[in-house]
Each structure stands twice: as C-alpha cells, then as structure tokens.
Design a protein around this motif. Structure first.
Motif, short mmCIF file in Angstrom:
data_model
loop_
_atom_site.label_atom_id
_atom_site.label_comp_id
_atom_site.label_asym_id
_atom_site.label_seq_id
_atom_site.Cartn_x
_atom_site.Cartn_y
_atom_site.Cartn_z
N LEU A 1 30.91 44.31 38.29
CA LEU A 1 31.41 43.37 39.30
C LEU A 1 31.34 41.97 39.18
O LEU A 1 32.23 41.16 39.47
N PRO A 2 30.05 41.28 38.61
CA PRO A 2 30.06 39.88 38.33
C PRO A 2 31.02 39.79 37.08
O PRO A 2 31.75 38.62 37.16
N ALA A 3 31.36 40.50 36.20
CA ALA A 3 32.34 40.27 35.18
C ALA A 3 33.75 40.16 35.71
O ALA A 3 34.46 39.24 35.48
N ALA A 4 34.05 41.22 36.50
CA ALA A 4 35.36 41.11 37.37
C ALA A 4 35.46 39.75 38.03
O ALA A 4 36.52 39.34 38.09
N GLY A 5 34.48 39.49 38.79
CA GLY A 5 34.52 38.43 39.62
C GLY A 5 34.61 37.18 39.04
O GLY A 5 35.50 36.07 39.57
N SER A 6 34.22 37.00 37.82
CA SER A 6 34.42 35.68 36.91
C SER A 6 35.89 35.47 36.66
O SER A 6 36.21 34.33 36.19
N LEU A 7 36.59 36.63 36.81
CA LEU A 7 38.07 36.10 36.46
C LEU A 7 38.73 35.14 37.39
O LEU A 7 39.90 34.98 37.26
N GLY A 8 38.01 34.92 38.36
CA GLY A 8 38.38 33.89 39.54
C GLY A 8 38.84 32.72 39.05
O GLY A 8 39.69 31.86 39.31
N ILE A 9 38.30 32.18 37.74
CA ILE A 9 38.40 30.70 37.43
C ILE A 9 39.68 31.08 36.37
O ILE A 9 39.70 29.84 35.88
N LEU A 10 40.09 32.05 36.09
CA LEU A 10 41.05 32.32 34.86
C LEU A 10 42.39 32.68 35.33
O LEU A 10 43.35 32.00 35.26
N ILE A 11 42.39 33.50 36.43
CA ILE A 11 43.65 33.99 37.06
C ILE A 11 44.20 32.63 38.06
O ILE A 11 43.41 32.29 39.14
N PRO A 12 45.50 32.35 37.96
CA PRO A 12 45.76 31.26 38.81
C PRO A 12 46.00 31.74 40.20
O PRO A 12 46.40 32.89 40.40
N PRO A 13 45.90 30.83 41.26
CA PRO A 13 45.49 29.39 41.06
C PRO A 13 43.85 29.24 40.92
O PRO A 13 43.21 30.12 41.00
N SER A 14 43.72 28.17 39.99
CA SER A 14 42.11 28.30 39.61
C SER A 14 41.78 26.59 39.67
O SER A 14 42.34 25.57 39.27
#
Length: 428
Positions: free
Chosen positions: A141-154
């Motif tokens: 979950l922390p790994a998948a959640g970290s995609l928030g700064i890569l998937i647009p908008p960021s």
C-alpha cells in the motif's frame, strides 16, 4: 565569496542538527544578502515576487483542496468498489484492486500521502481479513500510494517545472504530466505482477456482472473527475491551473449535492487545512528561489556541470551517480524541498550530458518517489505506520522488497527515455 560559502557551511550544519528546512533556507538567504550587498538584495526581492507571481502555482492549492474534499467524502470508497468489481476476479485480485485504486485516486489528488490515507485505510483491513500476509500488505500500500507524485496531475511535477524553467529552456507542466503516464503505469504493472507471484493463490472475488454495472453507476461521477481535469488540459479547454480549479468545484458539487456524503459545515475545515499546507509551501518556494538566484549569479550550476564533465566522461556514469545521489537525498529530504533546491542545480548538469529536461524530470521524481519508502524521512512510511497502527520498523522492513522493484523500474526509465517521452511525441 569566502563569507558566502561560510554561510552555506553553517546552514548545512544547522540542517544536520535538525533545524527545519525552511529555517535553513531562510538562514542561507539572509546571510548571503548580508554578505553580497544591496545589489543582490534587489535581485532577490524581484525573484521572490516572481516566484509566487505565477499562475501555475495556483494549481497547487486547488489540487490540495480537491484531495481534502475527496478524503472527507466517499469518492475513494466508490473508486475502490469499482476497482474490486472489475479487477477482483484476477489472481491476487484484492492486491491488484489496491494498486488500481491507488493509480486512479492518484490521478485525482496528485498527492501520495493523500492517496495512501484514502485508499490504504479502507483496503489494509480488507487485505489482512482475506488472508494476505500482513507484511505484504504493509509494503504494497505505501508503494502503490507513492504513485501519487508520478501519475498526473502531480504537485511535484508542477514545482519541478517552475523551479527549473528558464527563458532559454522552458519546461511545460503538460509535457511532464504526459511523461509521467507510462512510467507510472509500468510501476503499477510491476507491483501487480509481483502481487500475483507472491499472493496469487489467495481467494479471488467472483466476477459479478450485476455488481460491476452497479459499481460503475455508483462511481460514475468519481471516475469522471480525472477525465475532467486531464481532458480539459490536453483538449486546450483549460490551463492546468484552471483545470485544478474546475476539479475543486466538481469535487464539491459531487460530494455535497450528488453523493451527499459531505456536509457544508465541513467545507471550512477543508479550506483551512489547504491554506495551512500552502502557507508552509509558499514560504519554502520564495526562500528557495532566493537561494537559486545566488547559485545562478555565482554560476555554480555551470561550474558543477563543467567539473562533473571533467570527472565523468559519459552519460551512463553520470546517470548512475545522479541516481545514487538522489536515492540518498530521498532518505533525508522531503520531495518538494529536494525539487526546489536541487532541481536548478542538477538539470543544467543533466542537459550537459544530453538528457532531455522532461525525461530527467521523471528520473528525478521517480527517485524521490522511492524516497517516500526509505527512512528516515520516508513520508509514506510514517503515514502507513499511523494509519495502519503498526510499528514503523515493521513498515520499513515490509517495504524493502517494493523499494527493490521500484529501483529496477527506475533503471529502465533512466536507460530508456522513450518510456517517458513517447506519449508526448505521439500526441504532438
């Protein structure tokens, strides 16, 4: 000049002693103004004004508020329902549901911690209840959640574009948004494949066509939010700032009057939390811009680039060194600070070795994304420990396999620039 570098050394010492970063940057700025004189002061004041006199900066508070609205309402739960109905039948279906929900929610909120809180708080109990190993869930979950700064908008992409753009080499936010799509989906795919390999025998949710249709109906307005934001940007209907504002209005309308899961009396709280976040961020922005002006006046980025070229003769060696450096930086510095302070220094160096600034921006952000999972400053580790009520040490150990997977993805993104640049070129 010696006095100026003395100020820099004192500031570094303060950083090592635990002084908050904005305080360290303020010390640097004030000290350099004192030693370098009134001429420097005039340029600094102008740069501080220009730093916050940019329309694109307004997108950041709008995205923050939109994320707060969605966290207070039920958009996240509706997205989880859709993901589970359509993906839950696969091997490790609930784990893949978690990754899919994080990717989709990240495309709305633009923030990794918000994504982890909104999705993780609902799915961690579900994963453990259905027999997934606790440490696997704590790492996924922390790994998948970290995609928030890569998937647009960021939000970090917006700050990267602001901090590294110059009249000679402007970096468009829209180009960065497009460049983040394929790397983000690739990392999500790797997480899904790993989940199948590790937990593929866990019970799957039987596909139910009735539930699938019902989930789409219940989640339709939630699913349309990223379509509105990204569609308005790439259709030319709105700028990123205008699209972020539309996103806030849309989220409020949906949660207040369509879903009716958010009460009007909760709106002031959401706005106050957004204002507090932006107050700290804007202070850091203006101070970092002042520091960057000193670096530009002293030609420090150019000198570093020339020095690096004299030591490292090829692009591959530079890429290896800069990735190691940024991975270490991610362990000690938060993402936004690293972008504001290091971006203007590293981008000229990278361009001297032939890196496209948009491609290098994705490399930069993926490194810092991994930093969300590495102690002692890994934001998602602290968020996961708090939300899931587990010891920080356990969360750190559980995240290590996922850090390894993401470093492998970083290597591919670094050596294959088309992963980042192909979509933007295809849509030109």
């Amino acid at each position: 000049m010696i006095a100026g570098w003395l100020v820099v050394l004192v500031a570094l010492l303060c950083l090592l002693l635990g002084v908050p970063l904005f305080g360290v940057v303020a010390l640097l700025t004030l000290g350099l103004i004192h030693f370098l004189g009134d001429g420097f002061l005039q340029e600094i004041v102008g740069d501080m004004f220009n730093a916050v006199n940019k329309d694109i900066l307004l997108a950041i508070p709008f995205f923050i508020v939109a994320g707060q609205v969605m966290t207070e309402g039920t958009i996240a739960l509706r997205i989880i329902r859709v993901a589970r109905a359509w993906l839950g039948w696969m091997p490790a279906g609930l784990a893949i549901t978690a990754v899919g929900a994080c990717v989709f929610f990240a495309a709305i909120s633009g923030s990794s911690p918000v994504t982890l809180i909104a999705i993780g708080s609902a799915l961690f109990p579900a994963l453990t209840r259905e027999g997934y190993r606790e440490n696997f869930s704590l790492g996924l979950l922390p790994a998948a959640g970290s995609l928030g700064i890569l998937i647009p908008p960021s939000i970090p992409m917006i700050l990267y574009a602001i901090s590294v753009s110059t009249p000679e080499r402007p970096v468009a936010v829209g180009d960065l948004f497009l460049a983040g799509v394929l790397p983000g989906l690739m990392i999500a795919g790797v997480l899904c494949v790993y989940s199948i390999g590790m937990e593929g025998l866990k019970a799957k949710v039987r596909f139910d066509a009735v539930e699938a249709r019902a989930s789409l109906k219940a989640g339709f307005w939630s699913l349309m939010l990223p379509v509105l934001i990204l569609g308005s940007i790439y259709s030319g209907f709105a700028t990123p700032t205008e699209a972020a504002a539309l996103g806030v209005v849309y989220a409020l309308v949906v949660e207040l009057w369509v879903h009716r899961d958010l009460r009007i009396r909760a709106v002031p709280k959401v706005l106050v939390e957004g204002a507090l976040s932006m107050g700290t961020l804007f202070l850091l922005i203006v101070l970092a811009m002042a520091l960057n002006q000193f670096l530009a006046l002293e030609r420090i980025p150019q000198q570093l680039a020339e020095g690096m070229q004299s030591l490292v003769s090829n692009k591959v060696a530079f890429a290896l060194l800069v990735n190691i450096f940024l991975l270490v930086v991610g362990c000690f510095m938060d993402v936004l600070s690293a972008i504001l302070i290091l971006g203007p220094i590293l981008v000229p160096m990278a361009m001297a070795y032939g890196f496209d600034p948009v491609h290098f921006g994705i490399i930069f952000i993926v490194n810092l994304e991994i930093g969300y999972l590495t102690p002692p400053m890994g934001m998602n580790l602290f968020v996961a420990s708090s939300v899931f009520k587990r010891p920080l040490e356990q969360v750190v150990m559980a995240s290590l396999p996922f850090v390894g997977l993401m470093i492998g993805c970083l290597a591919l993104i670094t050596w294959l620039p088309e992963i980042s640049l192909w979509l933007g070129r295809f849509l030109e």
